[in-house]
Design a protein around this motif. Sequence first.
Motif, PDB file in Angstrom:
ATOM      1  N   ASN B  24       0.823  -1.216   0.000  1.00 51.43           N
ATOM      2  CA  ASN B  24       0.000   0.000   0.000  1.00 51.43           C
ATOM      3  C   ASN B  24       0.857   1.267   0.000  1.00 51.43           C
ATOM      4  O   ASN B  24       0.524   2.250  -0.664  1.00 51.43           O
ATOM      5  CB  ASN B  24      -0.947   0.004   1.207  1.00 51.43           C
ATOM      6  N   LEU B  25       1.942   1.239   0.770  1.00 44.31           N
ATOM      7  CA  LEU B  25       2.835   2.406   0.791  1.00 44.31           C
ATOM      8  C   LEU B  25       3.447   2.622  -0.590  1.00 44.31           C
ATOM      9  O   LEU B  25       3.523   3.750  -1.082  1.00 44.31           O
ATOM     10  CB  LEU B  25       3.941   2.226   1.842  1.00 44.31           C
ATOM     11  N   GLN B  27       2.175   1.715  -3.393  1.00 40.50           N
ATOM     12  CA  GLN B  27       1.085   2.188  -4.262  1.00 40.50           C
ATOM     13  C   GLN B  27       0.889   3.699  -4.078  1.00 40.50           C
ATOM     14  O   GLN B  27       0.725   4.426  -5.046  1.00 40.50           O
ATOM     15  CB  GLN B  27      -0.195   1.441  -3.906  1.00 40.50           C
ATOM     16  N   GLN B  28       0.946   4.135  -2.821  1.00 36.88           N
ATOM     17  CA  GLN B  28       0.814   5.566  -2.543  1.00 36.88           C
ATOM     18  C   GLN B  28       1.983   6.359  -3.148  1.00 36.88           C
ATOM     19  O   GLN B  28       1.834   7.523  -3.481  1.00 36.88           O
ATOM     20  CB  GLN B  28       0.751   5.823  -1.034  1.00 36.88           C
ATOM     21  N   LEU B  29       3.141   5.704  -3.256  1.00 31.80           N
ATOM     22  CA  LEU B  29       4.310   6.369  -3.848  1.00 31.80           C
ATOM     23  C   LEU B  29       4.295   6.273  -5.378  1.00 31.80           C
ATOM     24  O   LEU B  29       5.181   6.812  -6.045  1.00 31.80           O
ATOM     25  CB  LEU B  29       5.610   5.742  -3.303  1.00 31.80           C
TER      26      LEU B  29
END
Lengths: 164, 128
Positions: B24-25, B27-29
């Motif tokens: 998820n991190l 993906q956020q990046l």
Amino acid sequence: MASDGPDSKIAALYRDCRDLAKYISGARREIAQMRPNHLKAEQIPRAGQELDAIVQATETATNTIMEAAEEIMAAGVDSQPVNDAVMRIFEACSFQDITGQRITKVVKTLQHIEERLDALQRAWGPDLGYDEPPPEADEEAALLNGPQLEGEGVSQDDVDALFD
Amino acid sequence: MAVDLKMPILIVDDYKTMLRIVRNLLQQLGFNNVDEAMDGSQALTMLRGKPYGLVISDWNMEPMTGYQLLKEVRADAKLGELPFIMVTAESKTDNVIAAKKAGVNNYIVKPFNAATLKTKMSAVIGEF
């Protein structure tokens, strides 16, 4: 005047042996007070189960929090503050991994204590198996059992049934 | 040269929750092409079957640890130069020194935040 003759040496040796016997007897009594059988059969395994339950509960909670954060992310809200907040939620969720690793270390320590208790019992013989009875808890203290493990305790339905 | 946000990244951890967090991190990046492995041996098989641009691996896993995976990767003629970041709770100096000697590109101590992940990734694969 004190003599250093053979009789005196034997008397000193006898005193030393008597002191040693007293010391060993005291040590056995103290170990029995620790209630090693109860520790090994009930308290240590129970502590392990409680720790497993902590890991399970935090994992379930973490997954629920992350699912909610993923739903927010999937909604495609074009807002930097919202994205930043979602990111912080993911970051905070990593506590579960660390908690799990720390608890694993504690469980290993408990296993080590259990092994040492076994070794102690083997070294001191079977009669150490006698456990002194636990001190009696007062009426209210006996009711304080904390949260129960899965499958133990009563459900809300059971509680409701008692009020019907 | 700009970093290709579509490059495949392999994340390795035996905690499913942690894999999910890192995915998820990432993906956020902006990185969406992410595969997962649950230990070093599974990761090694995947690395030998597909070209990856980056490995982000935990240390403490069974049967093959992230440290062993790192050494296998560096000893492999085809994978030897693969960017490798260790993300772990093992925070003793000895661990960091050992990983550095084994050829790790960067080292992140858990718990970490997205800013740290981004900084360390940028240092290894370039600014994005």
